[in-house]
Design a protein around this motif. Structure first.
Motif, PDB file in Angstrom:
ATOM      1  N   ALA A  28      50.887 106.671  50.300  1.00 24.25           N
ATOM      2  CA  ALA A  28      51.184 105.866  49.113  1.00 24.25           C
ATOM      3  C   ALA A  28      52.376 106.464  48.381  1.00 24.25           C
ATOM      4  O   ALA A  28      52.454 107.676  48.173  1.00 24.25           O
ATOM      5  CB  ALA A  28      49.972 105.826  48.188  1.00 24.25           C
ATOM      6  N   THR A  29      53.306 105.586  47.989  1.00 29.02           N
ATOM      7  CA  THR A  29      54.510 105.995  47.283  1.00 29.02           C
ATOM      8  C   THR A  29      54.712 105.076  46.080  1.00 29.02           C
ATOM      9  O   THR A  29      54.114 104.002  46.004  1.00 29.02           O
ATOM     10  CB  THR A  29      55.750 105.897  48.196  1.00 29.02           C
ATOM     11  N   GLY A  34      58.044  99.537  42.822  1.00 29.34           N
ATOM     12  CA  GLY A  34      56.636  99.695  42.481  1.00 29.34           C
ATOM     13  C   GLY A  34      55.867 100.456  43.541  1.00 29.34           C
ATOM     14  O   GLY A  34      56.452 101.058  44.445  1.00 29.34           O
ATOM     15  N   PRO A  35      54.535 100.430  43.459  1.00 33.77           N
ATOM     16  CA  PRO A  35      53.716 101.166  44.424  1.00 33.77           C
ATOM     17  C   PRO A  35      53.716 100.495  45.793  1.00 33.77           C
ATOM     18  O   PRO A  35      53.881  99.284  45.903  1.00 33.77           O
ATOM     19  CB  PRO A  35      52.315 101.141  43.805  1.00 33.77           C
ATOM     20  N   ARG A  59      61.073 100.738  52.886  1.00 31.38           N
ATOM     21  CA  ARG A  59      60.627 100.852  51.502  1.00 31.38           C
ATOM     22  C   ARG A  59      59.977 102.219  51.220  1.00 31.38           C
ATOM     23  O   ARG A  59      60.160 102.782  50.145  1.00 31.38           O
ATOM     24  CB  ARG A  59      59.632  99.734  51.216  1.00 31.38           C
ATOM     25  N   THR A  60      59.222 102.742  52.176  1.00 28.83           N
ATOM     26  CA  THR A  60      58.526 104.008  51.954  1.00 28.83           C
ATOM     27  C   THR A  60      59.512 105.152  51.764  1.00 28.83           C
ATOM     28  O   THR A  60      59.383 105.943  50.821  1.00 28.83           O
ATOM     29  CB  THR A  60      57.573 104.310  53.126  1.00 28.83           C
ATOM     30  N   ALA A  66      63.426 108.315  45.722  1.00 26.97           N
ATOM     31  CA  ALA A  66      63.431 108.105  44.273  1.00 26.97           C
ATOM     32  C   ALA A  66      62.373 108.962  43.575  1.00 26.97           C
ATOM     33  O   ALA A  66      62.571 109.409  42.449  1.00 26.97           O
ATOM     34  CB  ALA A  66      63.194 106.634  43.953  1.00 26.97           C
ATOM     35  N   ASN A  67      61.256 109.184  44.246  1.00 30.65           N
ATOM     36  CA  ASN A  67      60.129 109.912  43.659  1.00 30.65           C
ATOM     37  C   ASN A  67      59.356 110.600  44.781  1.00 30.65           C
ATOM     38  O   ASN A  67      58.572 109.943  45.472  1.00 30.65           O
ATOM     39  CB  ASN A  67      59.216 108.942  42.896  1.00 30.65           C
TER      40      ASN A  67
END
Length: 149
Positions: A28-29, A34-35, A59-60, A66-67
């Protein structure tokens, strides 16, 4: 051996056994979109270091860039079997280490081979703490374990 030491040993054994029994996990990212949760193959270099590959333009990986704070679940999908949950920090790996990780991943998960031919990046997850849940052993809530335990 004290009761606490026996408990830590039992939890650490359950952690290692569960990681060894699984080839994939949910990652999960949270990024600018968003999530997001995706399934990934993984290998462990130790119980607190997981390695995987991700699609370079996916996307992952964009979310990790980014985070780098992520969450993982290692599970068959049923709470009746032991499962693991953790928070981790993700790091994109380059250079010589990249090749070693890909080899380790392919040794554990031979079916990852087709993915290695696509534009992918190697990622290392450093887990700060695991929660090991096993209903048969009465571990609900799950038992927490850290590298120092």
């Amino acid at each position: 051996m004290t009761t606490i030491e026996q408990d830590v040993t039992e939890v650490r054994t359950a952690l290692r056994d569960t990681l060894a029994a699984h080839k994939s996990m949910y990652l999960a990212t949270v990024g600018s979109n968003g999530p997001w949760v995706g399934g990934v193959y993984f290998a462990e270099s130790d119980p607190f270091t997981l390695e995987l590959v991700l699609e370079d333009s996916g996307r992952t990986l964009a979310a990790i860039r980014a985070n780098p704070e992520v969450a993982v679940v290692v599970s068959t999908g049923t709470p009746a079997e032991p499962f693991l949950q953790a928070r981790a920090t993700a790091e994109v790996i380059e250079g010589d280490e990249d090749s070693m990780i890909r080899a380790r991943l392919q040794a554990k998960v031979p079916e990852v081979a087709p993915f290695l031919g696509f534009p992918i990046k190697t990622v290392r997850l450093t887990v700060s703490s695991w929660r090991v849940t096993d209903l048969v052993k009465g571990w609900l809530p799950g038992k927490e374990i850290t590298p120092a335990a």
